[in-house]
Design an enzyme around this catalytic site. Structure first.
Site, PDB file in Angstrom:
ATOM      1  N   ARG A  98     -18.447  -7.767 -13.828  1.00 52.45           N
ATOM      2  CA  ARG A  98     -17.948  -8.929 -14.558  1.00 52.45           C
ATOM      3  C   ARG A  98     -19.046  -9.985 -14.675  1.00 52.45           C
ATOM      4  O   ARG A  98     -19.884 -10.118 -13.777  1.00 52.45           O
ATOM      5  CB  ARG A  98     -16.740  -9.523 -13.842  1.00 52.45           C
ATOM      6  CG  ARG A  98     -15.502  -8.652 -13.877  1.00 52.45           C
ATOM      7  CD  ARG A  98     -14.351  -9.263 -13.099  1.00 52.45           C
ATOM      8  NE  ARG A  98     -14.633  -9.314 -11.672  1.00 52.45           N
ATOM      9  CZ  ARG A  98     -13.795  -9.813 -10.769  1.00 52.45           C
ATOM     10  NH1 ARG A  98     -12.642 -10.329 -11.152  1.00 52.45           N
ATOM     11  NH2 ARG A  98     -14.115  -9.819  -9.492  1.00 52.45           N
ATOM     12  N   ASP A  99     -19.011 -10.734 -15.759  1.00 53.13           N
ATOM     13  CA  ASP A  99     -19.990 -11.809 -15.936  1.00 53.13           C
ATOM     14  C   ASP A  99     -19.751 -12.885 -14.890  1.00 53.13           C
ATOM     15  O   ASP A  99     -18.619 -13.125 -14.453  1.00 53.13           O
ATOM     16  CB  ASP A  99     -19.872 -12.402 -17.341  1.00 53.13           C
ATOM     17  CG  ASP A  99     -21.074 -13.271 -17.692  1.00 53.13           C
ATOM     18  OD1 ASP A  99     -22.071 -13.229 -16.940  1.00 53.13           O
ATOM     19  OD2 ASP A  99     -21.012 -13.973 -18.712  1.00 53.13           O
ATOM     20  N   ARG A 100     -20.822 -13.529 -14.477  1.00 51.43           N
ATOM     21  CA  ARG A 100     -20.763 -14.577 -13.458  1.00 51.43           C
ATOM     22  C   ARG A 100     -22.053 -15.380 -13.535  1.00 51.43           C
ATOM     23  O   ARG A 100     -23.055 -14.905 -14.088  1.00 51.43           O
ATOM     24  CB  ARG A 100     -20.598 -13.969 -12.071  1.00 51.43           C
ATOM     25  CG  ARG A 100     -21.759 -13.066 -11.648  1.00 51.43           C
ATOM     26  CD  ARG A 100     -21.376 -12.185 -10.488  1.00 51.43           C
ATOM     27  NE  ARG A 100     -20.427 -11.169 -10.897  1.00 51.43           N
ATOM     28  CZ  ARG A 100     -19.618 -10.541 -10.045  1.00 51.43           C
ATOM     29  NH1 ARG A 100     -19.651 -10.821  -8.752  1.00 51.43           N
ATOM     30  NH2 ARG A 100     -18.778  -9.621 -10.483  1.00 51.43           N
ATOM     31  N   GLY A 119      -7.462  -0.228  -8.657  1.00 49.75           N
ATOM     32  CA  GLY A 119      -6.899  -0.960  -9.785  1.00 49.75           C
ATOM     33  C   GLY A 119      -6.933  -2.456  -9.556  1.00 49.75           C
ATOM     34  O   GLY A 119      -5.893  -3.115  -9.558  1.00 49.75           O
ATOM     35  N   TYR A 167       0.833  -1.195   0.000  1.00 54.17           N
ATOM     36  CA  TYR A 167       0.000   0.000   0.000  1.00 54.17           C
ATOM     37  C   TYR A 167       0.872   1.251   0.000  1.00 54.17           C
ATOM     38  O   TYR A 167       2.058   1.212   0.331  1.00 54.17           O
ATOM     39  CB  TYR A 167      -0.931  -0.017   1.215  1.00 54.17           C
ATOM     40  CG  TYR A 167      -2.139   0.878   1.071  1.00 54.17           C
ATOM     41  CD1 TYR A 167      -3.019   0.712   0.009  1.00 54.17           C
ATOM     42  CD2 TYR A 167      -2.405   1.897   1.985  1.00 54.17           C
ATOM     43  CE1 TYR A 167      -4.128   1.525  -0.140  1.00 54.17           C
ATOM     44  CE2 TYR A 167      -3.510   2.720   1.849  1.00 54.17           C
ATOM     45  CZ  TYR A 167      -4.372   2.531   0.783  1.00 54.17           C
ATOM     46  OH  TYR A 167      -5.468   3.349   0.641  1.00 54.17           O
ATOM     47  N   GLY A 196     -17.884  -2.162  -2.534  1.00 56.12           N
ATOM     48  CA  GLY A 196     -18.401  -1.267  -1.507  1.00 56.12           C
ATOM     49  C   GLY A 196     -18.564   0.152  -2.018  1.00 56.12           C
ATOM     50  O   GLY A 196     -19.579   0.810  -1.765  1.00 56.12           O
TER      51      GLY A 196
END
Length: 382
Positions: A223-225, A294, A101, A202
């Site tokens: 994203r597809d799921r 990111g 971080y 969140g």
């Protein structure tokens, strides 16, 4: 099975069997005299300890984080003794433990940068806080994964204690990030549009709700799921105008969406890589893309045509820096928290889906927080 966001609250087996009150009152400390107040700091008494999740070196959280007894310092005139109530596990917490971080505390360090605590005792010079009140950290680095702490008055800020516990525990990072990005980069009016990736994160959920409260359309990319339909329904239930898959950004049918919804003035990027590039492509001329995360760990590539022919702006946002920039004047932070708390009280802003986990079960919580496609935020209950 997906439930409406406002009602989702999972519990680990350890917490399920006992009341929340009992879990919150649980603490570990050494006492020389059973008749001495649990939180007394009178001279001559044995030093108190709290139970904390501490790490002595950077690395895999499952390997370096340990549950330890940590001594509490004496209560100074400008300090407060607080009992931590609940603290979430955020991606930035994981990155801090891993040593990746932007800011890192001195080691050994107690994990956690966000959470809500109750004031138990105040120093003689403390003016702004009272016993029994709720507080959250003003900035990162306080170490919230612990049962108690002695903190400087200026390191925390008060919250109303009549909002839900999980809303208070998760207020200081994601909702603040969402509100600032919706407020500080473009003049968004009712009827305008914002597009975002990581819409189920969140931050993404907070963006959806704050935008809806302001009459702003939100185009939400995920994203597809396998459970896409359930997720889409869940996001729409909290105010999402449109929910689309990432692949849809690259297909001609996206043009149909912009026949019923204005092209966005603002794009919010928490992913990077190709996803960010696609967001840029759909901004209106002169629009702005703000990058705050990111998750793909890939660089943002900006098409030359977007800069030349659409004059798009590319910015970054880090809520920790915003807090530092406003650390000399608490009014801006206070106004922001008041606005968020009012939305919570009105039922227009709820906490993300959460799994409550006892501090002793921290290993399960850390493992769950690091899994891909995480559907619930792990919250440690002290």
């Amino acid at each position: 099975m997906w439930l409406p966001l406002s009602t989702v609250c999972l519990r680990s087996p350890t917490v399920r069997g006992r009341s929340v009150v009992a879990a919150l009152l649980k603490c570990s400390r050494h006492r020389a005299n059973a008749n001495v107040s649990l939180f007394s700091h009178s001279a001559g008494l044995r030093a108190q300890t709290c139970t904390a999740l501490r790490y002595r070196k950077h690395g895999d959280p499952s390997q370096v984080v340990q549950l330890e007894n940590v001594d509490l310092p004496p209560l100074g005139a400008n300090d407060v003794l607080v009992k931590m109530l609940a603290a979430p596990i955020n991606p930035s917490d994981i990155n801090m433990i891993q040593g990746t971080y932007a800011i890192l505390p001195d080691l050994p360090a107690v994990g956690g940068n966000e959470g809500v605590a109750q004031v138990v005792e105040v120093g003689s010079q403390v003016k702004s806080l009272k016993t029994g009140g709720w507080v959250i950290p003003k900035d990162a680095g306080l170490g919230t994964w612990r049962t108690e702490a002695v903190l400087a008055e200026n390191d925390v800020i008060s919250l109303p204690n009549d909002i839900p516990l999980l809303s208070a525990a998760t207020l200081g990072v994601n909702p603040c990030t969402a509100l600032r990005m919706l407020s500080d980069f473009e003049d968004l009016r009712p009827g305008d549009s914002v597009i975002q990736n990581a819409a189920n994160s969140g931050v993404g959920q907070a963006v959806i709700q704050i935008a809806a409260a302001r009459g702003i359309n939100s185009i939400n990319v995920v994203r597809d799921r396998p459970e896409f339909t359930q997720l889409s329904d869940r996001l729409k239930a909290i105010g999402a105008t449109h929910v689309i898959k990432e692949e849809a950004l690259r297909r001609p049918e996206i043009k149909e969406l912009f026949k019923i919804c204005p092209r966005p003035k603002l794009a919010l990027n928490g992913v990077g890589g190709k996803s960010a590039t696609e967001l840029l492509r759909h901004l209106q001329s002169g629009g702005c893309m703000v990058t705050y995360g990111g998750m793909a760990k890939q660089p943002v590539t900006i098409p030359v045509s977007a800069l030349i022919f659409k004059d798009v702006k590319v910015r970054g946002f880090w809520v920790t820096q915003w807090k530092k920039d406003h650390s000399k004047d608490e009014r801006a932070f206070r106004i922001m928290l008041d606005e968020l708390c009012n939305l919570i009280k009105q039922g227009k802003l709820t906490a993300p889906a959460c799994t409550e986990v006892s501090l002793q079960d921290y290993g399960k919580a850390l493992d769950a927080a690091m899994q891909p496609f995480t559907s619930a935020k792990q919250v440690l209950i002290m």
